[in-house]
Scaffold this active site. Structure first.
Site, mmCIF file in Angstrom:
data_model
loop_
_atom_site.group_PDB
_atom_site.id
_atom_site.type_symbol
_atom_site.label_atom_id
_atom_site.label_comp_id
_atom_site.label_asym_id
_atom_site.label_seq_id
_atom_site.Cartn_x
_atom_site.Cartn_y
_atom_site.Cartn_z
ATOM 1 N N HIS A 1 0.818 -1.266 -0.166
ATOM 2 C CA HIS A 1 0.021 0.111 0.019
ATOM 3 C C HIS A 1 0.790 1.130 0.052
ATOM 4 C CE1 HIS A 1 0.794 -0.623 4.346
ATOM 5 N NE2 HIS A 1 0.837 0.777 4.413
ATOM 6 N N GLU B 1 7.878 0.853 4.494
ATOM 7 C CA GLU B 1 7.324 -0.166 5.494
ATOM 8 C C GLU B 1 7.244 -1.353 4.918
ATOM 9 O OE1 GLU B 1 3.141 -0.671 8.309
ATOM 10 O OE2 GLU B 1 3.170 0.473 6.342
#
Length: 164
Positions: free
Chosen positions: A34, A159
């Site tokens: 994402h 991330e």
């Protein structure tokens, strides 16, 4: 590779490397998980993305450890679809609140899905890449997460996500 103006085309004579020879293949990244957007008001941002882009809200939760209220949005019904994560601060001391104060709303991070977060972390550390946490933390929907320091990733907060 051949370059013509600003167009780059693959060199047909270049051998295609096998996965084992590709740098970074031992990290186990499988896709972009994402893109995270910092927002001051989560409900307003969710409504905007639904109304303007037709996105569907998959999940909303509070992560007190990370100081955020977050929502995961996607297009369509495919659980592996491209997603964005909206992140709003729970209070003024959270990292997202500091990000908003420093940079304003916008792109905060890019997240990659990894098969095994511990193995990926070990491989990155072996390359001299610093990670924010010594051990994975709980992320969205009980995933495991860790972050690469932006200074070690060209200024981008990366991330790493191992889904639950």
């Amino acid at each position: 590779m051949h370059t013509t103006g600003t167009t780059v085309t693959p060199d047909a004579a270049a051998p295609s490397p096998d996965a084992a020879a590709v740098p970074g293949s031992d990290i186990g990244v499988t896709r972009i998980d994402h893109v995270g957007l910092a927002v001051p008001d989560l409900d307003e941002a969710v409504d905007f993305h639904r109304r303007v882009f037709g996105m569907r809200c998959l999940h909303v939760e509070e992560n007190e450890e990370q100081g955020v209220r977050e929502a995961m949005l996607a297009f369509g019904e495919d659980p592996a679809a491209s997603r964005i994560q909206l992140l709003a601060p729970l209070d003024s001391s959270s990292a997202i609140a500091r990000f908003l104060d420093r940079s304003g709303p916008g792109l905060q991070q890019v997240a990659y899905t990894v098969e095994d977060l511990e193995a990926a972390s070990d491989a990155l550390r072996a390359r001299g890449v610093r990670l924010l946490y010594s051990a994975p933390k709980r992320g969205t929907a009980n995933s495991l997460v860790n972050f690469v320091y932006p200074q070690d990733a060209g200024g981008v907060l990366v991330e790493l996500v191992q889904p639950a």
